[in-house]
Design a protein around this motif. Structure first.
Motif, PDB file in Angstrom:
ATOM      1  N   GLN A  89       0.836  -1.204   0.000  1.00 26.32           N
ATOM      2  CA  GLN A  89       0.000   0.000   0.000  1.00 26.32           C
ATOM      3  C   GLN A  89       0.869   1.252   0.000  1.00 26.32           C
ATOM      4  N   LYS A  90       1.980   1.193   0.697  1.00 24.71           N
ATOM      5  CA  LYS A  90       2.908   2.323   0.690  1.00 24.71           C
ATOM      6  C   LYS A  90       3.557   2.498  -0.684  1.00 24.71           C
ATOM      7  N   VAL A  91       3.803   1.384  -1.357  1.00 24.34           N
ATOM      8  CA  VAL A  91       4.288   1.467  -2.740  1.00 24.34           C
ATOM      9  C   VAL A  91       3.261   2.196  -3.610  1.00 24.34           C
ATOM     10  N   TYR A  92       1.993   1.822  -3.442  1.00 26.74           N
ATOM     11  CA  TYR A  92       0.907   2.470  -4.197  1.00 26.74           C
ATOM     12  C   TYR A  92       0.876   3.971  -3.915  1.00 26.74           C
ATOM     13  N   ASP A  93       0.948   4.322  -2.644  1.00 29.40           N
ATOM     14  CA  ASP A  93       0.904   5.741  -2.273  1.00 29.40           C
ATOM     15  C   ASP A  93       2.053   6.514  -2.922  1.00 29.40           C
ATOM     16  N   HIS A  94       3.221   5.880  -2.974  1.00 34.45           N
ATOM     17  CA  HIS A  94       4.367   6.553  -3.596  1.00 34.45           C
ATOM     18  C   HIS A  94       4.088   6.862  -5.060  1.00 34.45           C
ATOM     19  N   TYR A  95       3.592   5.882  -5.787  1.00 34.84           N
ATOM     20  CA  TYR A  95       3.396   6.068  -7.220  1.00 34.84           C
ATOM     21  C   TYR A  95       2.128   6.839  -7.564  1.00 34.84           C
ATOM     22  N   GLU A  96       1.350   7.190  -6.546  1.00 31.94           N
ATOM     23  CA  GLU A  96       0.236   8.107  -6.764  1.00 31.94           C
ATOM     24  C   GLU A  96       0.727   9.548  -6.829  1.00 31.94           C
ATOM     25  N   GLN A  97       1.972   9.772  -6.417  1.00 31.22           N
ATOM     26  CA  GLN A  97       2.548  11.114  -6.455  1.00 31.22           C
ATOM     27  C   GLN A  97       3.111  11.394  -7.854  1.00 31.22           C
ATOM     28  N   LYS A  98       2.794  12.540  -8.373  1.00 29.60           N
ATOM     29  CA  LYS A  98       3.223  12.884  -9.732  1.00 29.60           C
ATOM     30  C   LYS A  98       4.735  12.885  -9.872  1.00 29.60           C
ATOM     31  N   ASP A  99       5.443  13.353  -8.819  1.00 29.78           N
ATOM     32  CA  ASP A  99       6.898  13.437  -8.931  1.00 29.78           C
ATOM     33  C   ASP A  99       7.589  12.080  -8.821  1.00 29.78           C
ATOM     34  N   ALA A 100       6.820  10.995  -8.593  1.00 26.40           N
ATOM     35  CA  ALA A 100       7.399   9.649  -8.589  1.00 26.40           C
ATOM     36  C   ALA A 100       7.708   9.176 -10.004  1.00 26.40           C
ATOM     37  N   TRP A 101       7.076   9.810 -10.977  1.00 21.59           N
ATOM     38  CA  TRP A 101       7.223   9.397 -12.372  1.00 21.59           C
ATOM     39  C   TRP A 101       8.213  10.340 -13.073  1.00 21.59           C
ATOM     40  N   LEU A 102       9.483  10.008 -12.928  1.00 24.42           N
ATOM     41  CA  LEU A 102      10.546  10.880 -13.436  1.00 24.42           C
ATOM     42  C   LEU A 102      10.836  10.651 -14.916  1.00 24.42           C
ATOM     43  N   TRP A 103      10.855   9.374 -15.330  1.00 23.15           N
ATOM     44  CA  TRP A 103      11.286   9.047 -16.683  1.00 23.15           C
ATOM     45  C   TRP A 103      10.135   8.637 -17.604  1.00 23.15           C
ATOM     46  N   GLN A 104       8.933   8.539 -17.059  1.00 21.60           N
ATOM     47  CA  GLN A 104       7.769   8.265 -17.880  1.00 21.60           C
ATOM     48  C   GLN A 104       6.534   8.703 -17.103  1.00 21.60           C
ATOM     49  N   THR A 105       5.418   8.770 -17.784  1.00 18.05           N
ATOM     50  CA  THR A 105       4.173   9.116 -17.098  1.00 18.05           C
ATOM     51  C   THR A 105       3.544   7.856 -16.521  1.00 18.05           C
ATOM     52  N   LYS A 106       2.737   8.066 -15.522  1.00 19.69           N
ATOM     53  CA  LYS A 106       2.012   6.950 -14.924  1.00 19.69           C
ATOM     54  C   LYS A 106       1.150   6.238 -15.963  1.00 19.69           C
ATOM     55  N   GLU A 107       0.538   7.002 -16.845  1.00 24.28           N
ATOM     56  CA  GLU A 107      -0.364   6.431 -17.840  1.00 24.28           C
ATOM     57  C   GLU A 107       0.379   5.567 -18.859  1.00 24.28           C
ATOM     58  N   SER A 108       1.645   5.894 -19.117  1.00 21.14           N
ATOM     59  CA  SER A 108       2.406   5.150 -20.127  1.00 21.14           C
ATOM     60  C   SER A 108       3.028   3.874 -19.568  1.00 21.14           C
ATOM     61  N   TYR A 109       2.962   3.703 -18.243  1.00 23.83           N
ATOM     62  CA  TYR A 109       3.609   2.525 -17.645  1.00 23.83           C
ATOM     63  C   TYR A 109       2.995   1.228 -18.155  1.00 23.83           C
ATOM     64  N   GLY A 110       1.686   1.152 -18.260  1.00 19.12           N
ATOM     65  CA  GLY A 110       1.055  -0.046 -18.799  1.00 19.12           C
ATOM     66  C   GLY A 110       0.444  -0.963 -17.762  1.00 19.12           C
ATOM     67  N   ASN A 111       0.836  -0.796 -16.491  1.00 19.02           N
ATOM     68  CA  ASN A 111       0.200  -1.532 -15.394  1.00 19.02           C
ATOM     69  C   ASN A 111       0.322  -3.037 -15.521  1.00 19.02           C
ATOM     70  N   LYS A 112       1.456  -3.508 -16.029  1.00 16.42           N
ATOM     71  CA  LYS A 112       1.662  -4.941 -16.166  1.00 16.42           C
ATOM     72  C   LYS A 112       2.167  -5.544 -14.872  1.00 16.42           C
ATOM     73  N   GLY A 113       1.490  -6.593 -14.403  1.00 14.39           N
ATOM     74  CA  GLY A 113       1.934  -7.325 -13.225  1.00 14.39           C
ATOM     75  C   GLY A 113       1.952  -8.804 -13.505  1.00 14.39           C
ATOM     76  N   GLN A 114       2.059  -9.604 -12.458  1.00 19.22           N
ATOM     77  CA  GLN A 114       2.067 -11.048 -12.628  1.00 19.22           C
ATOM     78  C   GLN A 114       0.639 -11.576 -12.558  1.00 19.22           C
ATOM     79  N   GLY A 115      -0.002 -11.673 -13.702  1.00 24.03           N
ATOM     80  CA  GLY A 115      -1.340 -12.226 -13.751  1.00 24.03           C
ATOM     81  C   GLY A 115      -2.444 -11.217 -13.498  1.00 24.03           C
ATOM     82  N   THR A 116      -2.170 -10.218 -12.678  1.00 25.28           N
ATOM     83  CA  THR A 116      -3.135  -9.164 -12.381  1.00 25.28           C
ATOM     84  C   THR A 116      -2.438  -7.822 -12.512  1.00 25.28           C
ATOM     85  N   PRO A 117      -3.197  -6.726 -12.572  1.00 23.02           N
ATOM     86  CA  PRO A 117      -2.551  -5.422 -12.739  1.00 23.02           C
ATOM     87  C   PRO A 117      -1.557  -5.101 -11.632  1.00 23.02           C
ATOM     88  N   ALA A 118      -0.506  -4.366 -12.002  1.00 21.46           N
ATOM     89  CA  ALA A 118       0.498  -3.950 -11.022  1.00 21.46           C
ATOM     90  C   ALA A 118      -0.101  -3.014  -9.986  1.00 21.46           C
TER      91      ALA A 118
END
Length: 547
Positions: A89-118
């Motif tokens: 959950q803390k990982v999620y909170d981190h990536y909800e912050q705009k400044d966490a996405w330095l080299w790409q946008t959150k939307e461009s990440y793709g949300n790929k995880g193992q079997g379910t969304p990241a």
């Protein structure tokens, strides 16, 4: 005069100890290890009102969770509760912050995880992350709970390094000369050094299938899973087909053994690599000091056979980075080069770790630079490199080797494949596992027909999430009554292949801490902790104990 001399001696001893930082430290619980399990154990103990000290041989906390394994092996996420879920959950909170996405946008990440969304917005959890994010969460816990952490403190593994009386650990020393005393001790290392020093029974290697009436333990000659094997006939000899020319690097001259036999070999280790193809954050693969392209001749033959899955396990994590893992017949796993690691001296372990580093550095350099590598593979590899903003104090190389398996305790209850398949009833659950029974290759050998093959890679899925017994984290009572072991648990090799996932280690670390707290409050041995009381506390802490 005699009194003066004694006083002088004590002053001299104190001055020597102070000069080198050596002293005695006491707490309700002392945790040995810097893994994710160590941190969740410590956090829970503080929440439970207990004093705790972490004695970590590592400088960086979090083990593999902060050491490159960001594409989390989760299995069924619904059974990940307690502090483990809080971490994600803390990982999620981190990536909800705009400044966490330095080299790409959150939307461009793709949300790929193992079997379910990241990213799981409904439950505010994120399962995929960058190494430095995991480490920052661990360090924030250290600050939030004012955890006392002694870093780069290695257990004195000599005969005088640990004191044990009447079946209880009283204290242990570190190589820096510090002494640590506690009512309860927790071994949260990947190696199980404290457990071994306390003369607790353990096993290294694969048990024969006959030991626990298993199918997937022991030597697995002829069993080929995961695509991590040679699918075409490839010669293992320096001169193809010429036995007299000698074997290529990494091929064992030993016979593999018969199916189902036990051995003392270990599944392979590797570094989980954080790579990037983003030019602004890329460090080109360096040529290692002892680079020898001949070490990768077998890989070249695999490539020349038409294999083109080099980049299949470049799993994406945020900010155009990867968690790159082993894949295929010849990859980042340094097969057969870790057998002596669990029992080795610290000096020998450093040599093994450095050898793995040299091997993987050479592997990537070879693929990106050797003219013999097929052009399309070499051209693509040249687009990749180490991530400049990760592992900054270690030349951008992961600080934690993936110790997939080392020692495993042998307690009164041993988790086996029968437990992972839910074929035995467990009535004292302290958490659940769900990942596949997963072993990486153990050896690379020459088949009777003269071609090379790998052995030991297994991937078998349990029918459903399964319970993990409290009995698997406590030693036999006749051996030690105040030690808990949430990482090197009492398990067969193949059952450990499912249990050994980072979320499970966090779960077991927290559960061990709650058991320690009850044992202290009621002056009990860890074996005699009332499970009903432990179960109640586990549920209060939102651990998931059953389906």
């Amino acid at each position: 005069m005699r009194r003066f001399n004694l006083t002088f001696v004590f002053i001299a001893i104190f001055a020597f100890s102070a000069a080198y930082g050596a002293s005695v430290h006491k707490a309700d619980v002392v945790i040995y290890g810097g893994t994710s399990a160590a941190i969740t154990s410590a956090v829970e103990l503080k929440r439970s009102g207990k004093s705790v000290i972490i004695v970590s041989p590592d400088l960086h906390l979090g083990g593999l969770s902060s050491g490159g394994l960001g594409f989390t092996d989760t299995g069924n996420k619904a059974v990940i509760g307690g502090l483990a879920r809080e971490f994600y959950q803390k990982v999620y909170d981190h990536y909800e912050q705009k400044d966490a996405w330095l080299w790409q946008t959150k939307e461009s990440y793709g949300n790929k995880g193992q079997g379910t969304p990241a990213m799981d917005g409904a439950n505010r959890t994120m399962w995929i992350f960058e190494p430095h994010v995991a480490e920052s969460i661990m360090e924030n816990w250290v600050k939030e709970y004012d955890l006392q952490v002694f870093r780069e403190e290695f257990l004195d593994r000599s005969s005088t390094g640990l004191t044990k009386e009447n079946g209880k650990i009283i204290r242990f020393k570190t190589l820096k000369g510090n002494t640590f005393e506690a009512k309860i001790f927790i071994d949260a290392t990947y190696e199980g050094d404290l457990m071994a020093a306390a003369d607790v029974s353990y096993h290294v290697g694969r048990e024969a299938n006959a030991v626990y009436n298993e199918k997937w333990n022991g030597v697995q000659v002829g069993v080929l899973h995961h695509d991590h094997y040679f699918k075409t006939d490839i010669s293992p000899y320096v001169i193809p087909g010429d036995k007299s020319s000698g074997l290529l690097y990494g091929v064992s001259p030993e016979q593999p053994g018969n199916f189902g036999e036990g051995d003392d070999r270990l599944q392979a280790y590797c570094f989980r690599m954080c790579l990037t193809n983003h030019p602004e954050n890329l460090v080109a693969f360096p040529q290692p000091a002892n680079y020898n392209p001949a070490n990768y001749e077998l890989l070249l033959r695999v490539l020349n056979s038409g294999w083109r899955d080099t980049f299949r396990k470049f799993d994406p994590i945020p900010n155009k980075k990867t968690d790159t893992n082993n894949h295929g017949p010849f990859s980042t796993d340094f097969i057969g080069m870790n057998y002596d690691y669990p029992e080795a001296t610290y000096e020998r372990r450093k040599e093994i770790i450095e050898a793995h580093k040299e091997y993987q550095k050479g592997l990537f350099y070879f693929l990106a630079n050797d003219s013999k590598v097929p052009e399309e593979v070499r051209t693509e590899m040249q687009k990749w490199g180490l991530a400049k903003d990760e592992f900054k104090d270690n030349e951008n190389w992961p600080h934690q080797l993936y110790i997939r398996e080392a020692r495993r305790m042998v307690g009164d209850y041993v988790m086996t494949e029968h437990d992972t398949f839910s074929d035995r009833e467990i009535n004292n659950s302290i958490g659940m596992g769900s990942y596949a029974l997963d072993s990486h290759n153990v050896q690379r050998y020459v088949k009777e027909n003269g071609f090379v093959q790998n052995e030991g890679d297994i991937g078998v899925h349990p029918k459903q999430p399964y319970r993990i017994s409290y009995g698997s984290i406590v030693p036999k009572e006749i051996e030690c009554t105040n030690l808990l072991v949430p990482v090197c648990i009492s398990s067969s090799h193949i059952a450990f292949g499912s249990i050994r996932m980072e979320p499970v280690f966090m779960i077991l670390g927290q559960s061990a801490a709650l058991a320690a707290s009850i044992a202290i409050d009621e002056n009990r041995t860890v074996q005699s902790v009332d499970y009903g009381k432990l179960q109640k506390k586990l549920i209060e802490r939102k651990q998931v104990l059953s389906n």
